[in-house]
Scaffold this active site. Structure first.
Site, PDB file in Angstrom:
ATOM      1  N   GLU A   6       0.849  -1.199   0.000  1.00 11.65           N
ATOM      2  CA  GLU A   6       0.000   0.000   0.000  1.00 11.65           C
ATOM      3  C   GLU A   6       0.887   1.252   0.000  1.00 11.65           C
ATOM      4  O   GLU A   6       0.622   2.217  -0.734  1.00 11.65           O
ATOM      5  CB  GLU A   6      -0.905   0.023   1.240  1.00 11.65           C
ATOM      6  N   SER A  60      24.367 -43.395  -1.887  1.00  5.76           N
ATOM      7  CA  SER A  60      23.183 -42.889  -2.585  1.00  5.76           C
ATOM      8  C   SER A  60      23.547 -41.866  -3.657  1.00  5.76           C
ATOM      9  O   SER A  60      22.665 -41.203  -4.189  1.00  5.76           O
ATOM     10  CB  SER A  60      22.236 -42.241  -1.577  1.00  5.76           C
ATOM     11  N   LEU A  77      23.496 -27.628   1.227  1.00  7.78           N
ATOM     12  CA  LEU A  77      22.126 -27.141   1.479  1.00  7.78           C
ATOM     13  C   LEU A  77      21.885 -25.714   1.017  1.00  7.78           C
ATOM     14  O   LEU A  77      21.075 -25.002   1.601  1.00  7.78           O
ATOM     15  CB  LEU A  77      21.761 -27.262   2.970  1.00  7.78           C
ATOM     16  N   GLU A 130      14.770 -31.805   4.533  1.00 13.83           N
ATOM     17  CA  GLU A 130      15.519 -32.705   3.633  1.00 13.83           C
ATOM     18  C   GLU A 130      16.189 -33.798   4.461  1.00 13.83           C
ATOM     19  O   GLU A 130      17.322 -34.180   4.197  1.00 13.83           O
ATOM     20  CB  GLU A 130      16.559 -31.919   2.833  1.00 13.83           C
ATOM     21  N   PRO A 184      15.001 -40.817   7.306  1.00 15.43           N
ATOM     22  CA  PRO A 184      13.753 -41.467   7.704  1.00 15.43           C
ATOM     23  C   PRO A 184      13.287 -41.180   9.132  1.00 15.43           C
ATOM     24  O   PRO A 184      12.087 -40.976   9.353  1.00 15.43           O
ATOM     25  CB  PRO A 184      14.042 -42.954   7.526  1.00 15.43           C
ATOM     26  N   ASN A 185      14.185 -41.135  10.102  1.00 10.27           N
ATOM     27  CA  ASN A 185      13.732 -40.972  11.492  1.00 10.27           C
ATOM     28  C   ASN A 185      13.105 -39.607  11.726  1.00 10.27           C
ATOM     29  O   ASN A 185      11.990 -39.497  12.242  1.00 10.27           O
ATOM     30  CB  ASN A 185      14.895 -41.198  12.467  1.00 10.27           C
ATOM     31  N   LEU A 186      13.827 -38.561  11.313  1.00 11.14           N
ATOM     32  CA  LEU A 186      13.304 -37.209  11.524  1.00 11.14           C
ATOM     33  C   LEU A 186      12.073 -36.956  10.646  1.00 11.14           C
ATOM     34  O   LEU A 186      11.113 -36.314  11.081  1.00 11.14           O
ATOM     35  CB  LEU A 186      14.417 -36.182  11.248  1.00 11.14           C
TER      36      LEU A 186
END
Lengths: 364, 364
Positions: free
Chosen positions: B58, B174, B210, B294, B297-299
């Protein structure tokens, strides 16, 4: 491309289209379509092969002739046969018809033919053109060609999983991961197959029907591979009024006293190990071009390792199951490095309601 | 819809478009756009909010005025503020401008405003219309609204997996499951977020950067949640010249002597348990509207269980990893029945080269 060769392509594509009308019904035979033009290049007949025991495409086209074929041209996607099978050799008919030219997409991989049909045509003075639209013709009959060249059935592996890659909860419950629409699609696409294969665990856990729910008649052969023969005495697969069932067992580990649980209407074959290649070979020998593996992780892993799987179909449901010990599509391939993993190719993705269906090629 | 109301919708959509120009830069503030028409209905100014500390939409529109606004109309997608923040209250400017009407899509969920701005406008004799294009405005500021109504950051969980649901081989390797294109897409879409969260295992195993690789300046806050504080003394996240880093540790389990491994440039906060809600609340309090999880699996499992996840992004690569103990996206949710599993909705599927990207809403 010249106008003339465009016209040849057009007629061969017509033959391939006609061939495709026999989509799910020709096994153990290939899909074949034939078009006949008269000496002036006008269409005077066409035909396709619908089912084993019924006329071949060329025979149907000769049966349908409207005018004299003498001096004319035939387009056919596969080399005409030269052996007496359930029906007489097509090469003889082509020669006696007085056709001048034959366009053929590809040689027949069936070793009873494989070049011999073309040789006979040439010896009879017919001009043979080989290779027009070969790619399309290879694709149309890929399962038939695979069976003839490898002596194994063309295998498609199907599984359904959650978006976190689980095919069941840790207690084995899995009804249902995918939606109604996906499951009913699976029923109807079973019609593309000559046999549906599961393992003993899937039979014991899911007691499936494995039918197309009427999309194909007769239904595909239902095949159970078992190491133990410890199958239940009641099972939907034992009802042979819906579809035929074949039990294949590994005689090196099975307890043959369990054979008494299997009703007489079910066929039984034994193999000497648990190598899935043996299943694929038995089915190929029985004329199954294309088979669907709807098995659990252990058999799926072994089937991939023994090169029994050429395509993969994955249904992915937008659900999270989690679970340390929940079931996965595969067991262990013993990969130590990322470059060793199995790479799929040519993925096609479609949405089935809120599920995702991925089809890929698997070249191991 | 009448021509008049179509015209109102057109101007509000323009305000929403202007608001969207502040896409990744307004946090902790909302995205706001404003359009001013004079008393004859001609456009005389517009503005949007770009960054906290810079003028509100505004205010920018009033700064840009070409003609007198007296008797005119304003369209703005969020209720004008009535509190002194880094910049003066917008309501005062609207009132002193002599505008006759103000169209507002929705009330500001910020409790310092929340209806009070509208009340002041009405008391000053301005006609206020509330609710035009509300759906679009809710969607535009869903993360800001979520933070204000729940006091937690809007959470998006991202993972990459093979088509058999594995996020790593059983030895933890991975690199890489997904293709270059997918990984570079992840870098650039990090720019949508105010913070990126991982767990201690991901830091130890992957040592990630990251960052957006320069797509956003300043880079999103990098957050590590650790139960043990057993983090390496060398880590890409300890280089604060690229981006800020915050370590949050669970003081009920951590060994605080490890704090000495963390360089001074890294902020540290402690929480009293391992509940991810505490992370989400800390980040919300710091003004993070939208955060990207990101984590492993646990978190990830705990974040879903504590309602910290509102959206999910899955990258699926056409590869098979297999492995009994290969890593999965989630741990155990203790589901016993299929109706208990987490259902995602509104999935959108896109192809990133040969990878598949699925975005879904997660309402737990």
């Amino acid at each position: 491309m010249s106008e003339k060769s465009l016209s040849h392509t057009k007629w061969m594509k017509r033959a391939i289209f006609l061939a495709s009308l026999g989509k799910n019904t020709t096994s153990p035979n290939p899909r074949v379509g034939a078009v006949i033009l008269d000496k002036n290049g006008s269409l005077i007949s066409e035909g396709f092969h619908f089912k084993a025991g019924m006329p071949h495409a060329e025979a149907m086209a000769f049966n349908n002739l409207k005018n004299d074929a003498k001096g004319g041209t035939m387009y056919v996607n596969l080399e005409p046969c030269c052996h007496q099978g359930k029906t007489p050799p097509c090469v003889d008919k082509v020669i006696s018809s007085g056709l001048k030219k034959v366009y053929i997409s590809m040689e027949d991989p069936d070793e009873r033919v494989s070049g011999k049909g073309i040789k006979l045509l040439k010896e009879a003075g017919i001009q043979v053109n080989l290779g027009l639209c070969k790619k399309e013709s290879l694709d149309l009959n890929k399962a038939f060609i695979h069976r003839n060249t490898t002596k194994k059935a063309f295998g498609v592996l199907k599984w359904a999983m959650s978006i976190d890659g689980r095919i069941a909860l840790k207690n084995g419950k899995s009804k249902w991961i995918t939606n109604d629409e996906s499951r009913s699609l699976v029923h109807s696409f079973r019609a593309e197959f000559d046999a549906i294969i599961i393992g003993g665990n899937t039979l014991r856990r899911d007691n499936p029907f494995l039918t197309t729910r009427g999309s194909k008649n007769p239904e595909p052969l239902r095949v159970v591979f078992t190491k133990s023969l410890d199958l239940p005495s009641k099972s939907n697969l034992w009802d042979c009024s819906k579809a035929k069932t074949l039990v294949i067992y590994d005689s090196s580990t099975a307890n043959e006293s369990y054979l008494s649980r299997i009703p007489k209407c079910v066929e039984v074959e034994k193999v000497l190990s648990d190598n899935p290649e043996l299943i694929s070979k038995i089915l190929a020998k029985r004329g199954c071009n294309k088979v669907l593996w709807e098995c659990g992780p252990n058999l799926a892993t072994a089937a991939i390792q023994s090169n029994c799987i050429q395509e993969i179909i994955t249904f992915i449901a937008p659900k999270i199951l989690g679970g340390e010990n929940s079931m996965h599509p595969f067991g262990d391939f013993e990969f130590e490095e990322m470059h060793e993993v199995i790479k799929l190719s040519n993925s096609q993705v479609s949405l089935i309601g809120n599920d995702i269906c991925v089809k890929s090629l698997c070249k191991n």
